[in-house]
Design a protein around this motif. Structure first.
Motif, PDB file in Angstrom:
ATOM      1  N   VAL A 184      -2.359  -1.192  -6.163  1.00  0.00           N
ATOM      2  CA  VAL A 184      -2.799  -2.027  -7.276  1.00  0.00           C
ATOM      3  C   VAL A 184      -2.755  -3.477  -6.837  1.00  0.00           C
ATOM      4  O   VAL A 184      -2.088  -3.838  -5.858  1.00  0.00           O
ATOM      5  N   THR A 185      -3.469  -4.329  -7.579  1.00  0.00           N
ATOM      6  CA  THR A 185      -3.480  -5.763  -7.305  1.00  0.00           C
ATOM      7  C   THR A 185      -2.822  -6.498  -8.466  1.00  0.00           C
ATOM      8  O   THR A 185      -3.214  -6.331  -9.627  1.00  0.00           O
ATOM      9  N   ILE A 186      -1.826  -7.302  -8.157  1.00  0.00           N
ATOM     10  CA  ILE A 186      -1.122  -8.101  -9.154  1.00  0.00           C
ATOM     11  C   ILE A 186      -1.123  -9.527  -8.653  1.00  0.00           C
ATOM     12  O   ILE A 186      -0.456  -9.843  -7.659  1.00  0.00           O
ATOM     13  N   GLY A 187      -1.866 -10.387  -9.310  1.00  0.00           N
ATOM     14  CA  GLY A 187      -2.032 -11.740  -8.803  1.00  0.00           C
ATOM     15  C   GLY A 187      -2.732 -11.683  -7.462  1.00  0.00           C
ATOM     16  O   GLY A 187      -3.793 -11.069  -7.329  1.00  0.00           O
ATOM     17  N   GLN A 188      -2.139 -12.278  -6.454  1.00  0.00           N
ATOM     18  CA  GLN A 188      -2.695 -12.226  -5.108  1.00  0.00           C
ATOM     19  C   GLN A 188      -2.005 -11.171  -4.248  1.00  0.00           C
ATOM     20  O   GLN A 188      -2.272 -11.056  -3.058  1.00  0.00           O
ATOM     21  N   LEU A 189      -1.130 -10.411  -4.879  1.00  0.00           N
ATOM     22  CA  LEU A 189      -0.348  -9.410  -4.157  1.00  0.00           C
ATOM     23  C   LEU A 189      -0.963  -8.026  -4.347  1.00  0.00           C
ATOM     24  O   LEU A 189      -1.319  -7.635  -5.458  1.00  0.00           O
ATOM     25  N   GLN A 190      -1.118  -7.301  -3.254  1.00  0.00           N
ATOM     26  CA  GLN A 190      -1.518  -5.896  -3.317  1.00  0.00           C
ATOM     27  C   GLN A 190      -0.273  -5.049  -3.104  1.00  0.00           C
ATOM     28  O   GLN A 190       0.520  -5.319  -2.195  1.00  0.00           O
ATOM     29  N   VAL A 191      -0.112  -4.021  -3.945  1.00  0.00           N
ATOM     30  CA  VAL A 191       1.115  -3.220  -3.923  1.00  0.00           C
ATOM     31  C   VAL A 191       0.789  -1.739  -3.903  1.00  0.00           C
ATOM     32  O   VAL A 191      -0.083  -1.272  -4.645  1.00  0.00           O
ATOM     33  N   SER A 192       1.479  -1.009  -3.056  1.00  0.00           N
ATOM     34  CA  SER A 192       1.454   0.449  -3.079  1.00  0.00           C
ATOM     35  C   SER A 192       2.830   0.910  -3.539  1.00  0.00           C
ATOM     36  O   SER A 192       3.788   0.886  -2.767  1.00  0.00           O
ATOM     37  N   PHE A 193       2.936   1.296  -4.813  1.00  0.00           N
ATOM     38  CA  PHE A 193       4.207   1.800  -5.312  1.00  0.00           C
ATOM     39  C   PHE A 193       4.535   3.153  -4.692  1.00  0.00           C
ATOM     40  O   PHE A 193       5.690   3.545  -4.608  1.00  0.00           O
ATOM     41  N   ASP A 194       3.500   3.858  -4.259  1.00  0.00           N
ATOM     42  CA  ASP A 194       3.689   5.168  -3.657  1.00  0.00           C
ATOM     43  C   ASP A 194       4.391   5.065  -2.304  1.00  0.00           C
ATOM     44  O   ASP A 194       5.233   5.883  -1.958  1.00  0.00           O
ATOM     45  N   ASP A 195       4.058   4.024  -1.540  1.00  0.00           N
ATOM     46  CA  ASP A 195       4.603   3.871  -0.186  1.00  0.00           C
ATOM     47  C   ASP A 195       5.624   2.752  -0.064  1.00  0.00           C
ATOM     48  O   ASP A 195       6.115   2.482   1.030  1.00  0.00           O
ATOM     49  N   PHE A 196       5.918   2.058  -1.193  1.00  0.00           N
ATOM     50  CA  PHE A 196       6.838   0.913  -1.164  1.00  0.00           C
ATOM     51  C   PHE A 196       6.369  -0.130  -0.152  1.00  0.00           C
ATOM     52  O   PHE A 196       7.141  -0.606   0.687  1.00  0.00           O
ATOM     53  N   GLU A 197       5.099  -0.505  -0.258  1.00  0.00           N
ATOM     54  CA  GLU A 197       4.531  -1.511   0.633  1.00  0.00           C
ATOM     55  C   GLU A 197       3.783  -2.548  -0.191  1.00  0.00           C
ATOM     56  O   GLU A 197       3.245  -2.250  -1.262  1.00  0.00           O
ATOM     57  N   ALA A 198       3.744  -3.782   0.328  1.00  0.00           N
ATOM     58  CA  ALA A 198       3.037  -4.867  -0.357  1.00  0.00           C
ATOM     59  C   ALA A 198       2.402  -5.780   0.683  1.00  0.00           C
ATOM     60  O   ALA A 198       2.903  -5.908   1.805  1.00  0.00           O
ATOM     61  N   TRP A 199       1.277  -6.417   0.274  1.00  0.00           N
ATOM     62  CA  TRP A 199       0.549  -7.305   1.182  1.00  0.00           C
ATOM     63  C   TRP A 199       0.063  -8.533   0.428  1.00  0.00           C
ATOM     64  O   TRP A 199      -0.302  -8.462  -0.735  1.00  0.00           O
ATOM     65  N   LEU A 200       0.078  -9.670   1.103  1.00  0.00           N
ATOM     66  CA  LEU A 200      -0.482 -10.905   0.581  1.00  0.00           C
ATOM     67  C   LEU A 200      -1.435 -11.441   1.636  1.00  0.00           C
ATOM     68  O   LEU A 200      -1.024 -11.708   2.770  1.00  0.00           O
ATOM     69  N   ASN A 201      -2.723 -11.551   1.265  1.00  0.00           N
ATOM     70  CA  ASN A 201      -3.751 -11.957   2.234  1.00  0.00           C
ATOM     71  C   ASN A 201      -3.718 -11.067   3.474  1.00  0.00           C
ATOM     72  O   ASN A 201      -3.813 -11.530   4.614  1.00  0.00           O
ATOM     73  N   GLU A 202      -3.544  -9.758   3.207  1.00  0.00           N
ATOM     74  CA  GLU A 202      -3.536  -8.715   4.244  1.00  0.00           C
ATOM     75  C   GLU A 202      -2.331  -8.782   5.177  1.00  0.00           C
ATOM     76  O   GLU A 202      -2.268  -8.050   6.163  1.00  0.00           O
ATOM     77  N   GLU A 203      -1.367  -9.645   4.856  1.00  0.00           N
ATOM     78  CA  GLU A 203      -0.131  -9.712   5.643  1.00  0.00           C
ATOM     79  C   GLU A 203       0.984  -8.988   4.881  1.00  0.00           C
ATOM     80  O   GLU A 203       1.136  -9.174   3.671  1.00  0.00           O
ATOM     81  N   PRO A 204       1.773  -8.159   5.572  1.00  0.00           N
ATOM     82  CA  PRO A 204       2.852  -7.432   4.892  1.00  0.00           C
ATOM     83  C   PRO A 204       3.855  -8.381   4.246  1.00  0.00           C
ATOM     84  O   PRO A 204       4.187  -9.427   4.795  1.00  0.00           O
ATOM     85  N   VAL A 205       4.322  -8.003   3.076  1.00  0.00           N
ATOM     86  CA  VAL A 205       5.320  -8.777   2.341  1.00  0.00           C
ATOM     87  C   VAL A 205       6.570  -7.913   2.191  1.00  0.00           C
ATOM     88  O   VAL A 205       6.490  -6.762   1.757  1.00  0.00           O
ATOM     89  N   LYS A 206       7.725  -8.452   2.563  1.00  0.00           N
ATOM     90  CA  LYS A 206       8.968  -7.711   2.431  1.00  0.00           C
ATOM     91  C   LYS A 206       9.441  -7.731   0.985  1.00  0.00           C
ATOM     92  O   LYS A 206       9.556  -8.786   0.374  1.00  0.00           O
TER      93      LYS A 206
END
Length: 226
Positions: free
Chosen positions: A132-154
């Motif tokens: 899903v997309t929230i603001g500028q953040l893309q999140v995969s709740f299924d995989d516990f992963e997030a990205w901002l401008n295609e860069e991984p976010v911890k």
């Protein structure tokens, strides 16, 4: 079979927890020093960690802090002989998922373990929220992963859980108490400011511009605006 790491320096406590968890059907690994437990967390894959606070080599707080800083979201339950509120607040703010104050009931600990493992499984099995997309953040709740401008976010496991809860209630106001009850699974009203600190972190990760997607509703709680 869920795999649990116990990091505890009291031998009797360590053996007792190991034997009871194995009896309940869990696979168990152990460490009796904080630095040893930290290394095992780095090298292994666990479903949950029982982490004593007072440990030789490295404190449980430091293990928790370093683990979360590296993006490891393995659920952590702190075991502490301290009952002071500040220690509880510190543990939760460092990324722990729960805490149990010694001496504790084995039945209570087993119940908390089951709650956290069940929540983790539910999030992972939610196929409707793969990305899903929230603001500028893309999140995969299924995989516990997030990205901002295609860069991984911890993000820590608790940050994912809070954001997941807000996403499920997008457009609606949720109170701090609701978040505490739903995410931590028990009543943490005396330390509700813990939620505020997590919200600040999430805002910094979601909004790189001046927009604000997690809105504060003063005196009540928060609302996620998509």
């Amino acid at each position: 079979m869920p795999k649990i790491l116990i990091v505890e320096d009291e031998e009797a406590m360590l053996i007792g927890l190991r034997d009871n968890l194995e009896f309940e059907g869990y696979e168990v690994d152990t460490a009796n020093r904080g630095d040893e437990g930290y290394k095992k967390l780095q090298a292994g894959s666990y479903d949950l960690v029982l982490l004593d606070v007072m440990l030789p080599g490295m404190s449980g707080f430091d293990v928790c802090k370093k683990t979360r800083a590296e993006g490891n979201d393995t659920p952590i339950i702190l075991l502490t002989a301290r009952g002071e509120e500040l220690d509880k607040v510190l543990g939760l703010e460092l990324g722990a998922d729960d805490y149990v104050t010694k001496p504790f009931s084995l039945r209570e600990l087993l119940a908390r373990i089951k709650v956290i493992l069940r929540r983790t499984a539910n999030v992972k099995q939610d196929d409707s929220l793969q990305k899903v997309t929230i603001g500028q953040l893309q999140v995969s709740f299924d995989d516990f992963e997030a990205w901002l401008n295609e860069e991984p976010v911890k993000m820590s496991y608790k940050e994912f859980e809070i954001l997941h809860y807000l996403y499920r209630h997008a457009g609606r106001i949720v109170s701090r108490d609701d978040i505490l009850d739903q995410v931590w699974g028990m009543d943490y009203q005396p330390i509700a400011r813990t939620v505020d600190n997590f919200i600040v972190r999430l805002r910094n990760k979601i909004d790189s511009d001046e927009s604000q997607h997690i809105v504060t509703v003063h005196g009540i709680g928060y609302k996620l605006v998509l």
